[in-house]
Design an enzyme around this catalytic site. Structure first.
Site, short mmCIF file in Angstrom:
data_model
loop_
_atom_site.label_atom_id
_atom_site.label_comp_id
_atom_site.label_asym_id
_atom_site.label_seq_id
_atom_site.Cartn_x
_atom_site.Cartn_y
_atom_site.Cartn_z
N ASP A 138 0.86 -1.19 0.00
CA ASP A 138 0.00 0.00 0.00
C ASP A 138 0.89 1.24 0.00
O ASP A 138 1.95 1.24 0.64
CB ASP A 138 -0.91 0.01 1.23
CG ASP A 138 -1.96 -1.08 1.20
OD1 ASP A 138 -2.44 -1.42 0.10
OD2 ASP A 138 -2.30 -1.60 2.27
N ASP A 156 -7.04 -1.65 -4.21
CA ASP A 156 -8.07 -1.33 -3.21
C ASP A 156 -9.12 -0.38 -3.78
O ASP A 156 -10.32 -0.55 -3.54
CB ASP A 156 -7.43 -0.70 -1.97
CG ASP A 156 -6.46 -1.61 -1.26
OD1 ASP A 156 -6.58 -2.85 -1.40
OD2 ASP A 156 -5.57 -1.09 -0.57
#
Length: 182
Positions: A138, A156
């Protein structure tokens, strides 16, 4: 009846388990999502070197930072071991297969096909990370007024957009069905 929602015609007369009238759109969207996600992760990790840079301020509300998420959303079911990561990657793969069957057999319009493709591409992108680096990579950290949102990646965003698309599609279909005379 559903022209406004872009219902796809079934020219074959049957829906197969792994290919149907919406499959091509879902496949293209899923592959594009997967490729964009993995290209971004490769660039951030292997070219830009975000892991060595720490937090990089991009705008007053966006930072780049590397976080390896070894769980699922918000680090639930945290799995530090490689076996645990393989289990989560396997779950992502199985969920993608189930979504693909839904796409092939039951997707009735473009929004549904696009949404399912986004979810599949995002799930596979995160599953690849689990095998490649032992967790999901991330990078994007949004913040404002001292509040920091969770750190996320392109996969995501695709998953969330796909879920929102499916929810919207289900609400529009329910509303249209409720408005039909008996």
């Amino acid at each position: 009846a559903d022209e406004g929602r872009g219902v796809m015609a079934d020219n074959t007369g049957t829906h197969g388990w792994f290919w149907g009238p919406s499959a091509l759109l879902g496949l293209v969207v899923g592959l594009a999502t997967l490729l964009i996600d993995q290209a971004n992760k490769f660039w951030m990790l292997d070219v830009y070197g975000i892991a060595e840079k720490g937090r990089v301020a991009v705008t007053p509300f966006l930072d780049f930072v590397f976080v390896k998420n070894t769980g699922i959303s918000y680090s639930l079911f945290d799995q530090d071991s490689f076996t645990g990561q393989l289990a989560l990657a396997g779950f992502g793969l199985l969920a993608s297969i189930a979504l693909w069957v839904w796409l092939a057999r039951g997707a009735t319009n473009r929004l549904m096909a696009l949404s399912i493709g986004l979810i599949i591409g995002g799930a596979l992108g995160n599953a690849i990370d689990r095998v490649r680096i032992g967790g999901v990579a991330d990078f994007f950290s949004l913040h404002a007024f001292g509040f920091y949102w969770y750190v996320f990646n392109i996969a995501d965003v695709a998953i969330v957009a796909g879920v929102v698309g499916l929810l919207y599609d289900s609400l529009v279909a329910s509303r249209n069905d409720a408005a039909k005379p008996l």
